[in-house]
Design an enzyme around this catalytic site. Structure first.
Site, PDB file in Angstrom:
ATOM      1  N   ASP A  74       0.832  -1.220   0.000  1.00 21.99           N
ATOM      2  CA  ASP A  74       0.000   0.000   0.000  1.00 21.99           C
ATOM      3  C   ASP A  74       0.863   1.265   0.000  1.00 21.99           C
ATOM      4  O   ASP A  74       1.714   1.445   0.870  1.00 21.99           O
ATOM      5  CB  ASP A  74      -0.875   0.052   1.251  1.00 21.99           C
ATOM      6  CG  ASP A  74      -1.909  -1.052   1.302  1.00 21.99           C
ATOM      7  OD1 ASP A  74      -1.793  -2.007   0.518  1.00 21.99           O
ATOM      8  OD2 ASP A  74      -2.823  -0.961   2.128  1.00 21.99           O
ATOM      9  N   GLU A 312     -11.665  -1.130   1.237  1.00 19.11           N
ATOM     10  CA  GLU A 312     -10.365  -0.711   1.734  1.00 19.11           C
ATOM     11  C   GLU A 312      -9.920   0.630   1.162  1.00 19.11           C
ATOM     12  O   GLU A 312     -10.269   1.015   0.060  1.00 19.11           O
ATOM     13  CB  GLU A 312      -9.330  -1.783   1.385  1.00 19.11           C
ATOM     14  CG  GLU A 312      -9.765  -3.156   1.870  1.00 19.11           C
ATOM     15  CD  GLU A 312      -8.607  -4.064   2.206  1.00 19.11           C
ATOM     16  OE1 GLU A 312      -8.208  -4.071   3.363  1.00 19.11           O
ATOM     17  OE2 GLU A 312      -8.128  -4.746   1.298  1.00 19.11           O
TER      18      GLU A 312
HETATM   19  C1  FRU Z   1      -4.896  -3.211   1.702  1.00 17.58           C
HETATM   20  C2  FRU Z   1      -4.715  -3.426   3.177  1.00 17.58           C
HETATM   21  C3  FRU Z   1      -5.055  -2.166   3.947  1.00 17.58           C
HETATM   22  C4  FRU Z   1      -4.253  -2.317   5.197  1.00 17.58           C
HETATM   23  C5  FRU Z   1      -3.007  -3.019   4.698  1.00 17.58           C
HETATM   24  C6  FRU Z   1      -2.365  -3.950   5.679  1.00 17.58           C
HETATM   25  O1  FRU Z   1      -3.920  -3.807   0.912  1.00 17.58           O
HETATM   26  O2  FRU Z   1      -5.508  -4.498   3.617  1.00 17.58           O
HETATM   27  O3  FRU Z   1      -6.443  -2.010   4.172  1.00 17.58           O
HETATM   28  O4  FRU Z   1      -3.995  -1.090   5.802  1.00 17.58           O
HETATM   29  O5  FRU Z   1      -3.365  -3.723   3.532  1.00 17.58           O
HETATM   30  O6  FRU Z   1      -1.170  -4.450   5.202  1.00 17.58           O
END
Ligand code: FRU
Length: 445
Positions: A74, A312
């Site tokens: 991310d 997300e």
């Molecule tokens: C999306 C996610 C986010 C979270 C992160 C954890 O890829 O699930 O929502 O903050 O990855 O690694």
């Protein structure tokens, strides 16, 4: 996740609940000031991959590893207080979740740390290091967030996952912030003088589920995370958007016809009772008077009750005075009886608060191609409509993502991207979107 209960809610029971709640009520929180809209099962049933929304195949094994020695996933660019992509002395900055690249892909979330990169051309990124001095961030690990620059002050928002100092990993999530100073000179960028990290948002149990509520029979994932800064250009008010789950326990989540859609759709498509476990939502909180220590939870903008359990990294882009609300979701996060790709989804409204309708009828904006369904994820749209995502798993054949962890470490590493994906240029026209073209890997204008 175990979803064995296929028993459909009976049409009679539905008819009774329709009679009580009234039909086609567009909002799911009568008391909420009419702002919460449910993404419906009917809308999701219209999801279709086509040339406007489907990414071309990417051979992720050919991508450059952006951060030698690290997996990254991310990613978010530094923005100014108005939400524009920031540039300081010609430097752009991005932040990414990261973990050493000898950690198995399935384990990276357990030790995620935020690192930053800077670049003059928005394409060739230099790793600056960890954003925060070691041991100062809250949580057992840090998950996604956003970063806003005001003068030379950086306000970093992130998810503090698990209670710091406790060895046993937990999925409790709190939204945290810290303020520091950005220093940019001819050699690059660094961050200094961080103040004490603080928790700025916790779930209330009413609109946003607590981890204790989620433990009571939910069976699915849990979210209170991914804070994203947003300033409404029409009102000047400031907000944080975030990913949540609808409040309460699974047994308190009674089915409402508005979760399904129209009466006709509901009649022809009974809702499996296992769908109750899906309760993803897109949350919003107001930064009252611009004071980062006074943040007030508001009812969610979108819920996906009985539809999807993870919305997300929600974020808003304003174009032609319309508010475009984007979010990411996974194949395996749809409620029983529904399906959709690993993709980015979106909604549009004339106001920031309330009235969101799915883009392209179904909500689907970007999808991985069906012959490489996990090639990228965690897309974020910049104000310039460049979509930045990371390369996830490539060329898995017919293997489901849940099986990857059962393969040899060599297999897992060689099929994992852990780097930025090619950037995607999106175009938007009213409530329609289109993939315009594919730009270089990790390119941020
Ligand atoms: C999306 C996610 C986010 C979270 C992160 C954890 O890829 O699930 O929502 O903050 O990855 O690694």
């Amino acid at each position: 996740m175990i979803r064995k209960n296929k028993k459909a809610l009976s049409v009679l029971a539905l008819a009774a609940s329709i009679a009580v709640t009234g039909f086609a009520a567009p909002h799911s929180h009568a008391e909420s000031g009419e702002q919460t809209v449910n993404w419906t099962r009917e809308q999701v049933s219209k999801i279709e991959l086509n040339e406007d929304n489907t990414l071309p195949y990417t051979d992720i094994s050919k991508l450059d590893k952006m951060a030698p020695g690290y997996h990254i996933w991310d990613t978010w660019p530094l923005m100014d207080r108005d939400g524009n992509t920031a540039s300081v002395k010609g430097w752009k900055v991005i932040f990414a979740l990261s973990a050493p690249n000898d950690v198995l892909p399935g384990k990276v979330h357990d030790i995620a740390t935020i690192r930053y990169f800077y670049s003059k051309n928005g394409k060739d990124w230099t790793l600056g290091g960890e954003l925060f001095p070691k041991g100062t961030a809250l949580g057992q690990r840090q998950w996604a967030g956003s970063a806003m620059l005001d003068g030379d002050k950086i306000h970093a928002f992130y998810t503090a996952t698990g209670p710091e100092g406790q060895p046993q990993l937990t999925y409790e999530q709190r939204i945290a912030a810290a303020t520091g100073t950005m220093v940019a000179d001819k050699d690059g960028v660094r961050f200094e003088n961080w103040d004490k990290h603080r928790i700025i948002l916790l779930p209330d149990g009413k609109y946003y589920q607590t981890v204790e509520q989620a433990k009571q029979g939910e069976g699915g994932g849990y979210a209170f995370r991914d804070p994203m800064w947003f300033k409404d250009p029409q009102t000047g008010k400031e907000y944080l958007l975030f990913e949540g789950n609808s409040g309460g326990t699974a047994s308190q989540r009674q089915f409402k016809p508005e979760y399904a859609g129209s009466a006709e759709y509901l009649q022809q498509h009974p809702v499996p009772s296992g769908a109750v476990h899906a309760n993803g939502n897109i949350g919003i909180a107001e930064v009252v008077g611009g004071d980062l220590n006074n943040i007030k939870l508001l009812p969610p903008l979108v819920e996906a009750n009985y539809v999807n359990e993870e919305l997300e990294r929600p974020h808003v882009v304003v174009k032609d005075k319309k508010y475009y609300l984007f979010t990411d979701s996974h194949i395996n996060k749809y409620a029983e009886g529904l399906g959709g790709p690993e993709g980015m989804y979106g909604f549009v409204s004339d106001t920031l608060i309330g009235g969101y309708k799915p883009l392209n009828g179904s909500g689907l904006v970007l999808a991985n191609p069906s012959d490489n369904p996990y090639q990228a994820y965690s897309w974020l749209v910049t104000p310039e409509l460049n979509v930045v995502g990371f390369a996830h798993f490539g060329d898995l054949g017919s293997m489901s993502i849940g099986d990857v962890g059962n393969q040899s470490p060599e297999f897992q590493f060689s099929h994992f991207g852990g780097t930025l994906a090619p950037t995607v240029k999106l175009s938007i026209d009213g409530d329609r979107t289109k993939i315009e073209r594919i730009l270089p890997q990790g390119w941020i204008k």
